[in-house]
Enzyme design. Structure first.
Site, PDB file in Angstrom:
ATOM      1  N   GLY A   1       2.815   1.004   2.340  1.00 25.13           N
ATOM      2  CA  GLY A   1       2.938   1.874   1.175  1.00 25.13           C
ATOM      3  C   GLY A   1       3.949   2.974   1.449  1.00 25.13           C
TER       4      GLY A   1
ATOM      5  N   GLN B   1       7.582  11.194   0.453  1.00 23.04           N
ATOM      6  CA  GLN B   1       7.903  10.953   1.863  1.00 23.04           C
ATOM      7  C   GLN B   1       9.405  10.774   2.103  1.00 23.04           C
ATOM      8  OE1 GLN B   1       4.664   7.795   1.992  1.00 23.04           O
ATOM      9  NE2 GLN B   1       4.613   8.520   4.100  1.00 23.04           N
TER      10      GLN B   1
ATOM     11  N   CYS C   1      -0.052   6.658   8.756  1.00 24.98           N
ATOM     12  CA  CYS C   1       0.902   7.273   7.818  1.00 24.98           C
ATOM     13  C   CYS C   1       2.281   7.286   8.454  1.00 24.98           C
ATOM     14  CB  CYS C   1       0.457   8.701   7.492  1.00 24.98           C
ATOM     15  SG  CYS C   1       1.552   9.517   6.318  1.00 24.98           S
ATOM     16  N   LEU C   2       3.264   6.834   7.688  1.00 24.38           N
ATOM     17  CA  LEU C   2       4.634   6.800   8.216  1.00 24.38           C
ATOM     18  C   LEU C   2       5.173   8.210   8.445  1.00 24.38           C
ATOM     19  CD1 LEU C   2       6.004   3.906   5.981  1.00 24.38           C
ATOM     20  CD2 LEU C   2       5.198   3.770   8.346  1.00 24.38           C
TER      21      LEU C   2
ATOM     22  N   HIS D   1      -4.410   7.152  -0.639  1.00 21.54           N
ATOM     23  CA  HIS D   1      -3.564   7.795   0.376  1.00 21.54           C
ATOM     24  C   HIS D   1      -2.208   8.182  -0.234  1.00 21.54           C
ATOM     25  CE1 HIS D   1      -1.852   7.868   4.643  1.00 21.54           C
ATOM     26  NE2 HIS D   1      -0.751   7.779   3.910  1.00 21.54           N
ATOM     27  N   GLU D   2      -1.618   7.261  -1.007  1.00 27.48           N
ATOM     28  CA  GLU D   2      -0.284   7.521  -1.586  1.00 27.48           C
ATOM     29  C   GLU D   2      -0.364   8.581  -2.701  1.00 27.48           C
ATOM     30  OE1 GLU D   2       2.023   6.425   0.116  1.00 27.48           O
ATOM     31  OE2 GLU D   2       1.014   4.814   1.178  1.00 27.48           O
TER      32      GLU D   2
ATOM     33  N   HIS E   1      -0.203  11.891  -1.210  1.00 26.17           N
ATOM     34  CA  HIS E   1       1.175  12.318  -0.904  1.00 26.17           C
ATOM     35  C   HIS E   1       1.804  12.996  -2.122  1.00 26.17           C
ATOM     36  CE1 HIS E   1       2.066  10.965   3.113  1.00 26.17           C
ATOM     37  NE2 HIS E   1       1.700   9.717   2.883  1.00 26.17           N
TER      38      HIS E   1
HETATM   39  O1  K1U Z   1       1.935   6.287   3.128  1.00 27.68           O
HETATM   40  C1  K1U Z   1       2.274   5.872   4.236  1.00 27.68           C
HETATM   41  O2  K1U Z   1       2.625   6.654   5.081  1.00 27.68           O
HETATM   42  C2  K1U Z   1       2.214   4.389   4.516  1.00 27.68           C
HETATM   43  C3  K1U Z   1       0.929   3.973   5.224  1.00 27.68           C
HETATM   44  C4  K1U Z   1      -0.053   3.488   4.179  1.00 27.68           C
HETATM   45  C5  K1U Z   1      -1.473   3.330   4.612  1.00 27.68           C
HETATM   46  C6  K1U Z   1      -1.846   2.526   5.666  1.00 27.68           C
HETATM   47  C7  K1U Z   1      -3.175   2.373   6.022  1.00 27.68           C
HETATM   48  C8  K1U Z   1      -4.146   3.009   5.296  1.00 27.68           C
HETATM   49  C9  K1U Z   1      -3.783   3.809   4.250  1.00 27.68           C
HETATM   50  C10 K1U Z   1      -2.459   3.967   3.895  1.00 27.68           C
HETATM   51  C11 K1U Z   1       1.306   2.867   6.215  1.00 27.68           C
HETATM   52  O3  K1U Z   1       1.815   1.871   5.839  1.00 27.68           O
HETATM   53  S1  K1U Z   1       0.960   3.138   7.885  1.00 27.68           S
HETATM   54  C12 K1U Z   1       1.471   1.621   8.661  1.00 27.68           C
HETATM   55  C13 K1U Z   1       0.534   0.479   8.450  1.00 27.68           C
HETATM   56  O4  K1U Z   1      -0.584   0.667   8.041  1.00 27.68           O
HETATM   57  C14 K1U Z   1       0.987  -0.908   8.724  1.00 27.68           C
HETATM   58  C15 K1U Z   1       2.204  -1.176   9.292  1.00 27.68           C
HETATM   59  C16 K1U Z   1       2.591  -2.490   9.530  1.00 27.68           C
HETATM   60  C17 K1U Z   1       1.771  -3.534   9.194  1.00 27.68           C
HETATM   61  C18 K1U Z   1       0.551  -3.281   8.635  1.00 27.68           C
HETATM   62  C19 K1U Z   1       0.152  -1.978   8.395  1.00 27.68           C
HETATM   63 ZN    ZN Z   2       1.210   8.383   4.357  1.00 31.89          ZN
END
Ligand code: K1U
Ligand code: ZN
Length: 171
Positions: free
Chosen positions: A46, A51, A92-93, A134-135, A138
């Site tokens: 996401g 972000q 979270c990225l 979560h998004e 943000h």
């Molecule tokens: O919003 C963001 O920072 C993105 C975040 C979204 C998220 C993940 C998990 C739970 C709630 C919200 C991410 O994508 S973190 C990375 C991640 O979860 C992932 C990366 C590669 C493959 C699978 C998952």
């Molecule tokens: Zn995030």
């Protein structure tokens, strides 16, 4: 398409409140394409416009393993369908390297506009429901670490600031 810079905690721009999108223009559609490219490259499931320092109500998501289920949510609204919160691990990225349990509503209804500006509704449970909440946070300037203790958040902040300083002096 272009890869965009993802802001990292504690960057104050992550605390800005996103404004509604008034019209889905070709510029917004280019931003959507760039956000998908940035999210897939990270990699993540996401990404909220906040972000990438764009303070409008726009989210992209894809929970599939093969980039086959892209979702765009413009001006999203979430309604609770089942109230019991469930704990799930989140990342979270913008807070790279940290995964923590957060309580979220298990079953929600999302109303939003798609890439073409058409209204749609989607019922979500499990990871989809967690990710949309979560998004949406943000877009309201909130991060998943805000649900943790102050002690944990301070530790994360110090470690990320140290990493960011090291990266800046290396480049
Ligand atoms: O919003 C963001 O920072 C993105 C975040 C979204 C998220 C993940 C998990 C739970 C709630 C919200 C991410 O994508 S973190 C990375 C991640 O979860 C992932 C990366 C590669 C493959 C699978 C998952
Ligand atoms: Zn995030």
């Amino acid at each position: 398409m272009a890869l965009l810079e993802i802001l990292e905690y504690p960057d104050p721009r992550l605390r800005k409140i996103a404004a509604p999108v008034e019209q889905v223009t070709p510029e917004i559609q280019t931003l959507i394409d760039d956000m998908f490219e940035t999210m897939y490259d990270a990699p993540g499931i996401g990404l909220a416009a906040t972000q990438v320092d764009q303070h409008i109500q726009l989210i992209v998501m894809d929970l599939s393993e093969d980039k086959s289920e892209p979702h765009v949510f413009i001006n999203p609204e979430v309604t609770v369908l089942e109230g019991d919160p469930e704990k799930m691990q989140e990342g979270c990225l913008s807070v790279p390297g940290y995964y923590e349990d957060v309580e979220r509503i298990e079953h929600v209804l999302i109303k939003a506009l798609n890439r073409e500006g058409e209204a749609f509704e989607l019922e979500a449970t499990g990871l989809l429901a967690v990710c949309i909440q979560h998004e949406m946070d943000h877009l309201n300037g909130k991060l998943f670490i805000d649900y943790l203790s102050k002690l944990k958040r301070t530790r994360i902040k110090k470690k990320l600031e140290k990493q960011q300083k090291a990266q800046a002096s290396a480049s």
